[in-house]
Structure formats: structure tokens, C-alpha cells
Design a protein around this motif. Structure first.
Motif, PDB file in Angstrom:
ATOM      1  N   GLU A  76     113.483  27.414  37.491  1.00 46.67           N
ATOM      2  CA  GLU A  76     113.477  26.147  38.218  1.00 46.67           C
ATOM      3  C   GLU A  76     112.039  25.786  38.564  1.00 46.67           C
ATOM      4  OE1 GLU A  76     117.888  26.420  40.348  1.00 46.67           O
ATOM      5  OE2 GLU A  76     116.105  26.181  41.608  1.00 46.67           O
ATOM      6  N   ASN A  77     111.810  24.502  38.816  1.00 46.01           N
ATOM      7  CA  ASN A  77     110.491  24.049  39.248  1.00 46.01           C
ATOM      8  C   ASN A  77     110.380  24.264  40.749  1.00 46.01           C
ATOM      9  OD1 ASN A  77     107.995  22.797  39.438  1.00 46.01           O
ATOM     10  ND2 ASN A  77     108.889  20.771  39.655  1.00 46.01           N
ATOM     11  N   ILE A  78     109.529  25.197  41.132  1.00 45.01           N
ATOM     12  CA  ILE A  78     109.385  25.558  42.543  1.00 45.01           C
ATOM     13  C   ILE A  78     108.127  24.889  43.083  1.00 45.01           C
ATOM     14  CG2 ILE A  78     109.224  27.439  44.201  1.00 45.01           C
ATOM     15  CD1 ILE A  78     110.434  29.276  42.052  1.00 45.01           C
ATOM     16  N   PRO A  79     108.248  23.929  44.004  1.00 43.47           N
ATOM     17  CA  PRO A  79     107.071  23.201  44.482  1.00 43.47           C
ATOM     18  C   PRO A  79     106.206  24.050  45.409  1.00 43.47           C
ATOM     19  CG  PRO A  79     109.001  22.528  45.712  1.00 43.47           C
ATOM     20  CD  PRO A  79     109.491  23.468  44.634  1.00 43.47           C
ATOM     21  N   ASP A  80     105.051  23.512  45.760  1.00 47.14           N
ATOM     22  CA  ASP A  80     104.198  24.145  46.760  1.00 47.14           C
ATOM     23  C   ASP A  80     104.882  24.008  48.124  1.00 47.14           C
ATOM     24  OD1 ASP A  80     102.123  24.459  48.815  1.00 47.14           O
ATOM     25  OD2 ASP A  80     100.732  24.479  47.127  1.00 47.14           O
ATOM     26  N   PRO A  81     104.939  25.075  48.928  1.00 47.36           N
ATOM     27  CA  PRO A  81     105.621  24.984  50.226  1.00 47.36           C
ATOM     28  C   PRO A  81     105.033  23.945  51.172  1.00 47.36           C
ATOM     29  CG  PRO A  81     105.267  27.267  49.611  1.00 47.36           C
ATOM     30  CD  PRO A  81     104.499  26.442  48.625  1.00 47.36           C
ATOM     31  N   GLN A  82     103.824  23.482  50.912  1.00 55.10           N
ATOM     32  CA  GLN A  82     103.236  22.458  51.779  1.00 55.10           C
ATOM     33  C   GLN A  82     104.003  21.140  51.750  1.00 55.10           C
ATOM     34  OE1 GLN A  82      99.093  22.087  50.729  1.00 55.10           O
ATOM     35  NE2 GLN A  82      98.553  24.096  51.549  1.00 55.10           N
ATOM     36  N   VAL A  83     104.954  20.987  50.842  1.00 44.35           N
ATOM     37  CA  VAL A  83     105.719  19.737  50.753  1.00 44.35           C
ATOM     38  C   VAL A  83     106.677  19.538  51.924  1.00 44.35           C
ATOM     39  CG1 VAL A  83     105.599  19.657  48.237  1.00 44.35           C
ATOM     40  CG2 VAL A  83     107.544  20.803  49.338  1.00 44.35           C
ATOM     41  N   ASP A  84     106.856  20.565  52.774  1.00 45.61           N
ATOM     42  CA  ASP A  84     107.740  20.455  53.942  1.00 45.61           C
ATOM     43  C   ASP A  84     109.163  20.105  53.497  1.00 45.61           C
ATOM     44  OD1 ASP A  84     108.645  20.426  56.529  1.00 45.61           O
ATOM     45  OD2 ASP A  84     107.908  18.408  56.976  1.00 45.61           O
ATOM     46  N   TRP A  85     109.823  21.101  52.920  1.00 45.32           N
ATOM     47  CA  TRP A  85     111.106  20.871  52.260  1.00 45.32           C
ATOM     48  C   TRP A  85     112.135  21.893  52.712  1.00 45.32           C
ATOM     49  CZ3 TRP A  85     112.397  22.876  46.774  1.00 45.32           C
ATOM     50  CH2 TRP A  85     113.604  22.317  46.307  1.00 45.32           C
ATOM     51  N   THR A  86     113.314  21.415  53.026  1.00 41.79           N
ATOM     52  CA  THR A  86     114.472  22.272  53.266  1.00 41.79           C
ATOM     53  C   THR A  86     115.489  21.968  52.171  1.00 41.79           C
ATOM     54  OG1 THR A  86     114.092  22.245  55.659  1.00 41.79           O
ATOM     55  CG2 THR A  86     116.273  22.942  54.906  1.00 41.79           C
ATOM     56  N   PRO A  87     115.526  22.759  51.113  1.00 44.76           N
ATOM     57  CA  PRO A  87     116.383  22.446  49.964  1.00 44.76           C
ATOM     58  C   PRO A  87     117.844  22.275  50.325  1.00 44.76           C
ATOM     59  CG  PRO A  87     114.826  24.179  49.394  1.00 44.76           C
ATOM     60  CD  PRO A  87     114.703  23.979  50.863  1.00 44.76           C
ATOM     61  N   CYS A  88     118.326  22.988  51.339  1.00 46.98           N
ATOM     62  CA  CYS A  88     119.730  22.870  51.728  1.00 46.98           C
ATOM     63  C   CYS A  88     120.057  21.449  52.191  1.00 46.98           C
ATOM     64  CB  CYS A  88     120.044  23.865  52.839  1.00 46.98           C
ATOM     65  SG  CYS A  88     121.802  23.988  53.259  1.00 46.98           S
ATOM     66  N   ASN A  89     119.063  20.782  52.817  1.00 46.62           N
ATOM     67  CA  ASN A  89     119.269  19.433  53.320  1.00 46.62           C
ATOM     68  C   ASN A  89     118.963  18.358  52.289  1.00 46.62           C
ATOM     69  OD1 ASN A  89     119.784  20.775  55.699  1.00 46.62           O
ATOM     70  ND2 ASN A  89     117.821  20.251  56.650  1.00 46.62           N
ATOM     71  N   GLU A  90     118.032  18.667  51.376  1.00 45.39           N
ATOM     72  CA  GLU A  90     117.603  17.698  50.365  1.00 45.39           C
ATOM     73  C   GLU A  90     117.634  18.355  48.980  1.00 45.39           C
ATOM     74  OE1 GLU A  90     114.151  15.066  51.966  1.00 45.39           O
ATOM     75  OE2 GLU A  90     113.784  17.114  52.677  1.00 45.39           O
ATOM     76  N   PRO A  91     118.794  18.682  48.464  1.00 42.55           N
ATOM     77  CA  PRO A  91     118.889  19.479  47.238  1.00 42.55           C
ATOM     78  C   PRO A  91     118.314  18.802  46.001  1.00 42.55           C
ATOM     79  CG  PRO A  91     121.047  18.634  47.886  1.00 42.55           C
ATOM     80  CD  PRO A  91     120.136  18.364  49.026  1.00 42.55           C
ATOM     81  N   LYS A  92     118.233  17.468  45.960  1.00 36.65           N
ATOM     82  CA  LYS A  92     117.788  16.753  44.761  1.00 36.65           C
ATOM     83  C   LYS A  92     116.367  16.216  44.869  1.00 36.65           C
ATOM     84  CE  LYS A  92     121.848  17.048  42.695  1.00 36.65           C
ATOM     85  NZ  LYS A  92     122.043  17.849  41.466  1.00 36.65           N
ATOM     86  N   ARG A  93     115.660  16.555  45.949  1.00 31.91           N
ATOM     87  CA  ARG A  93     114.344  15.952  46.181  1.00 31.91           C
ATOM     88  C   ARG A  93     113.361  16.244  45.052  1.00 31.91           C
ATOM     89  NH1 ARG A  93     110.461  17.338  51.367  1.00 31.91           N
ATOM     90  NH2 ARG A  93     108.572  16.286  50.586  1.00 31.91           N
ATOM     91  N   PHE A  94     113.423  17.430  44.487  1.00 34.30           N
ATOM     92  CA  PHE A  94     112.510  17.804  43.400  1.00 34.30           C
ATOM     93  C   PHE A  94     113.280  18.068  42.108  1.00 34.30           C
ATOM     94  CE2 PHE A  94     110.266  18.875  47.308  1.00 34.30           C
ATOM     95  CZ  PHE A  94     109.058  18.219  47.106  1.00 34.30           C
TER      96      PHE A  94
END
Length: 499
Positions: free
Chosen positions: A99-117
Motif C-alpha cells: 500500500e502507499n503509506i504517506p508521511d505521518p506529518q499528514v495528520d491522518w487517522t485512517p480509521c476515520n478517513e479510509p479513502k483519503r490517500f
């Protein structure tokens, strides 16, 4: 200076954000040794749907362990390297699992925004597991990053593939990502990043650093995280194949924690047929919990308490001058030394011919000294004192200085250095020391049955590894395993010396 100022600033901000009452002196750590469900014994092409099906089967098991750990009060859990899909891959056959794993600086909670990236169901599920159980989750997975022809290092398939550790906090937020730098010799499915990544994150229960498996044998990023960035605890996913007498997982990882004077949470895969077993929760003064099982096919959860800031603990070991004691001893010339191999390295050995005595053996600039007293010595068991000072060149190139007391496989001296798992001879006393040219020395004591000896030995400030009251089981090996990083050849991916 900039790094120092950054840490002062971070500490100040942490103090502003968190009241002192929120900072915890201890925490509950967990690691899970996972019997990975594999794709098979040979690489094969699968669809993305098939890849997800396998990863979710492994995640089902990991989720059960994470829930149990959380129910036992664990603040953080580490799961193994390759735990989602195993290790039987080419670059092409691995691709559907990435999977494409972004830089953590993006401020992301995948559980809440599963399709953001894009489509990242594994990251989404890991995030939800952490959030639903209010626990930090450390997992290992594969990252993919496109590249183009303008990049001279870009692989011919147009992408980088990284062996990657990810961390999610108690709210499911993505807080850390680490790309493995020191790839093992068979990891052709992955790329190494252009330089070692120094990944840390802060919590109310300490500062954490990340690296993976083979990284532990090298200076970067492992030593830099501890010495320069001053982390409290290392998070260590691994797929470690045990190599006796010195490189079994529980033996070496606990010794590294003691030598570096830091906590280590080591989570290994479980595959006894490949000599993979051995996980632990290690503190600077010894093991808090460990698991070694070369018989069953089952996974195992460990949970134990650690100091959040071990360097501030009254039990934190004092600094050690590893050559102080040994340099006061004048070697006495003697006959009877012989050579033998340990993991393809040629050691100089001297046999312990008596039940008690003093012995010295030298190789290169290293002289190893042993004082000892045996009890219950079996006539068919032979022990030797060994020294090695040289470049190891098998699965990697790294410079070693090692002093070791070990049991030979039989009464034949030619078997000295071969793997041994059982012994019957006990030692009432031993003191092992060496004239090391490095400050990075890791103290190992391994007992019969491949068991550790927490609390049964100590390292003195003058560099002696000693026991005065004997050990609870017969001895397999007592070792001072030194790494002389400055004498390593350049890393294959960067042509510079040790920082």
C-alpha cells in the motif's frame, strides 16, 4: 546543536501540553510472536483480492492478541516483521500486498478517513484496531512509492518497495513510519532508502524509536537513535533466524538492551522449521519477559511492565569501561591454543582443562580473560575460551570483537563453535573480560535449553561480566559480543563512514 535545541523545545512543548501528573513513570508493554500464515513455499502471482484475503487472515490473529494485551492493560504492542504476508516473494509477487503509506506529518487517522490517500484497507484496519482497543499498535507491512527515469536509482519496474514499520496511537492516528535500511541478504523484493531514517515519537510514557530486524547489527539507525536522539524504548519488529551460539533472538536482543542501556520490545515471527522464534520485553538491567519455543507452531503474547524513562531509574546500569579490568592483566604465554569456526569466523580457542582456574586467549588486538570455577562438570563436556577480532563477511559485513566461554558440541575440539542447545555443567563463578577497542559490547549469558539468566549475572563498571552465586541452569555460553562500528566497510547504499 540544532538537534539538541530541537529536543529542548520538544520537551518544553510536551511539558506545556501535558500536566506533570499525565506523565507516567512506568508503562505496560506487549509483544506478540506470530505464526504467520504464508502464501506457500514458492513465490507466486496473486490478485489484490487474494493478497488482502491472506493479510486479513493474519490480521484476525493479530487483532485477537492486541485485544488481549489491551485487556491486560498494555499501553503499546509490537507485532513481528513480515507478520501480514510472510517472506516468500520476488519484487513482482510482493506488489499486490503493498500500500502507499504517506508521511505521518499528514495528520491522518485512517480509521476515520479510509479513502483519503486512495485504497488502503490494511492501514485502515490497523488504525481501527488501535482506536477500538485504545492501545498503540506497531505493525510491519509493505510500502510502494512510484519513481521515474530521472531518478538514477529508480528500479526498472518504476517503483520503490520498502519494508516498513507503522505506528498508530490510541485514537488510531498514524504517528510513525520507518523504512528498513539494512536489508537482509534475501530481501531482494525490497529497496533500501537512500539514507537511514531516524524515526521517533513521544508519548506520556516515554520516547520511542523504530528499526527492524537486521538493522540491530549496524550503527545506523540503531545506535544513533539511542546515543544521539536519546530514546527510552526501541520498538523492534523482526523475523529473526536463530544462530547459536551467539545470535539467538532472546540472547542477542536482551544483550543489546543491556549494552545500549535502553528498553527493547522485540517481536519475532514464529516458524521453528526456519529457526524463527524468540521474542521479549527487555530492560537495561535484564529481561522482563521472554519467549523461546522451538517445538510448537503456536503464537505467544508477552505482557510486562517497564520504566518509561529507564535512564532515570535507580536500577539503570552505570557506564562501563569495557577494557578497564582486562588491560590490567598481563597475558601469560601458553601452549595448546587451537582454531575453530563460529558462524564462519575463525576463532582462537583455549580449553578449560581444569575445574577452576584463570585463562587468557588472544587474537589480533583482543585478549580475553576468564576466571572460573565449575561444578558438576561432566567428563564428556568440553568448554573453551574463545577470541575473535575481525571482519565478519557472511550475511553482511561488520567488524566484531568477541570474547566467549562456550560448550563444545562434543569432546572433540573440532566441534567447538558448533550449535549446542543442552548442557549439564554448572559454573559457581565466572568473570569474563576483554581488551576491547570499542565501547559497544553486548553481554550474553545463555543457559541449557536456550534460556536466559535474568538477575543471575552482572556487568561491572570495569568491564567484567560476572556471577558470584552460579546460574540456575548449566551454561551454554557466556559472551561479550563487541561491535567495532568504525571498522565496518561502507554501507552498499551510502559511501560514507560512521557518523
Amino acid at each position: 546543536m540544532a538537534i539538541f535545541q530541537l529536543h529542548i523545545c520538544a520537551a518544553f512543548l510536551m511539558g506545556m501540553i501535558l500536566p506533570s501528573s499525565a506523565l507516567e513513570d512506568t508503562f505496560i508493554a506487549a509483544v506478540y510472536e506470530h505464526a504467520v500464515i504464508l502464501t506457500g513455499d514458492t513465490p507466486r502471482n496473486v490478485s489484490r483480492a487474494e493478497a488482502l484475503e491472506l493479510m486479513n487472515r493474519n490480521l484476525d490473529i493479530l487483532e485477537g492478541a492486541i485485544k488481549t494485551a489491551a485487556q491486560q492493560g498494555a499501553h503499546i504492542i509490537v507485532t513481528p516483521e513480515d507478520a501480514l504476508y510472510g517472506w516468500v516473494f520476488t519484487r513482482e509477487t510482493l506488489y499486490p500486498y503493498l500500500e502507499n503509506i504517506p508521511d505521518p506529518q499528514v495528520d491522518w487517522t485512517p480509521c476515520n478517513e479510509p479513502k483519503r490517500f486512495g485504497s488502503n484497507p490494511i492501514q485502515g484496519r490497523l488504525s481501527c484496531i488501535a482506536k477500538e482497543n485504545s492501545i498503540y499498535v506497531v505493525a510491519n507491512m509493505g510500502d510502494k512509492k512510484p519513481c521515474n527515469r530521472s531518478d538514477p536509482q529508480c528500479p526498472s519496474d518504476g517503483r520503490y518497495q520498502y519494508n516498513t514499520d507503522v505506528v498508530y496511537d490510541t485514537e488510531g492516528k498514524f504517528v510513525a513510519r520507518y523504512h528498513k535500511f539494512n536489508l537482509f541478504m534475501s530481501e531482494h523484493q525490497f529497496d533500501s532508502p537512500p539514507e537511514p531514517e531516524l524515526v521517533t515519537f513521544n508519548t506520556t510514557f516515554g520516547k520511542f524509536g523504530l528499526f527492524t530486524c537486521f538493522d540491530i547489527l549496524f550503527h545506523d539507525p540503531a545506535v544513533t537513535l539511542v546515543r544521539k536522539l536519546q530514546v527510552d524504548t526501541i520498538l523492534f519488529p523482526t523475523a529473526w533466524m536463530n544462530v547459536l551460539p551467539h545470535l539467538t533472538a532472546v540472547e542477542f536482543h536482551s544483550a543489546w538492551a543491556m549494552g545500549m542501556r535502553v528498553n527493547v520490545l522485540a517481536s519475532n515471527t514464529h516458524r521453528p522449521s526456519l529457526s524463527m522464534t524468540g521474542s521479549g520485553i527487555y530492560a537495561p538491567d535484564g529481561s522482563r519477559a521472554y519467549h523461546y519455543d522451538a517445538e510448537s507452531e503456536k503464537g505467544h503474547l508477552l505482557v510486562a511492565e517497564l520504566d518509561s524513562h529507564p535512564s532515570l531509574s535507580p536500577t539503570h546500569p552505570a557506564p562501563v569501561n569495557w577494557s578497564s579490568y582486562a588491560t590490567t592483566i598481563k597475558p601469560v604465554p601458553k601452549d595448546g591454543d587451537f582454531t575453530g569456526l563460529i558462524f564462519f569466523d575463525e576463532y582462537t580457542f583455549s580449553e578449560l582443562a581444569k575445574e577452576a582456574g584463570n585463562l587468557t586467549v588472544c587474537q589480533g588486538a583482543l585478549c580475553c580473560h576468564l576466571s572460573y570455577k565449575m561444578t558438576e562438570k561432566q567428563e564428556n563436556e568440553v568448554y573453551v575460551l574463545g577470541a575473535f577480532d575481525g571482519l565478519h563477511e557472511v550475511e553482511g559485513n561488520y567488524y566484531l570483537q568477541i570474547c566467549t566461554l562456550l560448550k563444545c558440541a562434543s569432546a572433540d575440539q573440532q566441534t567447538c563453535g558448533q550449535p549446542v542447545t543442552t548442557a549439564h555443567t554448572r559454573f559457581d563463578f565466572f568473570s569474563l573480560s576483554g581488551t576491547f577497542s570499542t565501547n559497544y559490547v553486548f553481554p550474553e549469558v545463555l543457559l541449557s535449553g536456550v534460556q536466559l539468566a535474568p538477575g543471575e549475572f552482572q556487568v561491572l563498571s570495569d568491564g567484567q561480566l560476572v556471577t558470584h552465586n552460579g546460574t540456575s541452569k548449566p551454561v551454554l555460553t557466556v559472551t561479550l559480543w563487541g561491535r567495532w562500528y568504525e571498522k565496518d566497510p561502507p554501507h552498499p547504499y551510502i559511501l560514507s563512514g560512521v557518523p
